[in-house]
Design an enzyme around this catalytic site. Sequence first.
Site, mmCIF file in Angstrom:
data_model
loop_
_atom_site.group_PDB
_atom_site.id
_atom_site.type_symbol
_atom_site.label_atom_id
_atom_site.label_comp_id
_atom_site.label_asym_id
_atom_site.label_seq_id
_atom_site.Cartn_x
_atom_site.Cartn_y
_atom_site.Cartn_z
ATOM 1 N N ASP A 23 -14.556 1.079 52.705
ATOM 2 C CA ASP A 23 -15.111 -0.012 52.725
ATOM 3 C C ASP A 23 -14.656 -0.870 52.891
ATOM 4 O O ASP A 23 -13.177 -1.224 52.140
ATOM 5 C CB ASP A 23 -15.534 -0.718 51.833
ATOM 6 N N GLY A 49 -19.977 3.964 50.623
ATOM 7 C CA GLY A 49 -21.120 4.892 51.643
ATOM 8 C C GLY A 49 -22.304 4.472 50.820
ATOM 9 O O GLY A 49 -22.431 4.542 49.621
ATOM 10 N N THR A 230 -38.559 -3.158 53.089
ATOM 11 C CA THR A 230 -37.536 -3.637 52.034
ATOM 12 C C THR A 230 -37.551 -4.552 53.156
ATOM 13 O O THR A 230 -37.616 -4.120 54.405
ATOM 14 C CB THR A 230 -36.458 -3.095 51.834
ATOM 15 N N GLY A 235 -39.132 -9.613 50.654
ATOM 16 C CA GLY A 235 -39.634 -8.800 50.121
ATOM 17 C C GLY A 235 -39.765 -7.502 49.462
ATOM 18 O O GLY A 235 -39.206 -6.835 50.893
ATOM 19 N N ALA A 259 -24.748 -3.202 50.547
ATOM 20 C CA ALA A 259 -25.469 -2.718 49.202
ATOM 21 C C ALA A 259 -26.500 -3.059 48.864
ATOM 22 O O ALA A 259 -27.011 -2.312 47.679
ATOM 23 C CB ALA A 259 -23.897 -2.126 47.523
ATOM 24 N N ALA A 260 -27.178 -4.394 48.987
ATOM 25 C CA ALA A 260 -27.867 -4.387 47.965
ATOM 26 C C ALA A 260 -29.637 -3.492 48.366
ATOM 27 O O ALA A 260 -29.917 -2.990 47.642
ATOM 28 C CB ALA A 260 -28.952 -5.832 48.664
ATOM 29 N N GLY A 261 -29.655 -2.633 49.281
ATOM 30 C CA GLY A 261 -30.793 -1.772 50.009
ATOM 31 C C GLY A 261 -30.240 -0.957 49.157
ATOM 32 O O GLY A 261 -31.446 -0.135 48.238
ATOM 33 N N ASP A 262 -29.048 0.004 48.842
ATOM 34 C CA ASP A 262 -29.065 0.877 47.877
ATOM 35 C C ASP A 262 -29.086 0.621 46.612
ATOM 36 O O ASP A 262 -29.185 1.951 45.877
ATOM 37 C CB ASP A 262 -27.223 1.658 48.317
ATOM 38 N N SER A 301 -20.596 -4.721 43.916
ATOM 39 C CA SER A 301 -21.794 -6.052 43.220
ATOM 40 C C SER A 301 -22.555 -5.086 43.023
ATOM 41 O O SER A 301 -23.910 -6.105 42.448
ATOM 42 C CB SER A 301 -21.913 -6.751 44.985
#
Length: 310
Positions: A23, A49, A230, A235, A259-262, A301
């Site tokens: 990244d 990734g 999501t 929420g 990367a919050a979803g990951d 993070s």
Amino acid sequence: MMPGLPAVAAGRPVVVVGSLNMDLVFRVPRMPVAGETLQGHGYVTAPGGKGANQAVACARMGCAVALIGQTGQDGYGDALCASLRANGVDIARVGRTAAAATGVAVILVEDQGRNRIVLAAGANGLLGAADIDAAGALIATAALLIVQLEVPLDAVLQAMRLAAAAGVPVLLNPAPAQDLPEQFWPLIDILVPNESEAALLTGLDVTDVPSACLAAARLHARGARRVLVTLSDKGVVLLDEHGARHLPARAVSAVDTTAAGDTFIGALATALCEGQTLDQAAAFGQSASALCVTRAGAQPSIPYRHELTP
């Protein structure tokens, strides 16, 4: 509890098939408009990734995890593999090709935390069904298979087929957003789209909890057995055999949503493999992603389990 998901303690790993990117992250006051040169105020390179991020998230939550993917034979590839090893991810099935450079993502992060991402697939685009077949024994012994869409669809589909044949549950994160071939739907045990991905897959305008519930029902009707939509700071909506319900998000000040979803998926998968219910696992994922967005970067993070509060 999800039937058929063995406990992590039994020694069966989560297996992730997906991308590895370096990244290139720029901090910007806002997004530039067409033709504009905008002065940024920060730049870093960091491992990323979606495949690698989700594998690292599983590992930092305490889950045994192996990654199947591909990098180039270059410095970025060396750095990505070193980072994965340092996080305890099994990378025996991460190939190193001379035919393409390691994948790269250019990420612009606004001061408010929102981001825009441009991908150059590189070696990720060369992962094929033959590479998946070579890792078939690993997939067959997994507790759970996690897949996304930053590698070719034929590789993703083959991994899902091998998992289904072995009785291994499949979690699909349909990102980046794109329509799915019909062959995918009967193989999906857990589908985790965000608002834009759910919108593309259903044709609905997914902006709030009611519309997310409608989208989840439509995705379930297409074949996904459990659906989690999501909704960022709104929420997550869950739908399974018990119906649809909403879990509110934790209130935090977002620094970077990369990367919050990951992170959510890695924590969700770990909790499910430990025997937690879907609601408990989703709440655990929310706790992890809430901490993730208060930090900059993708893999840097992602929190460790000991950092999470109940």
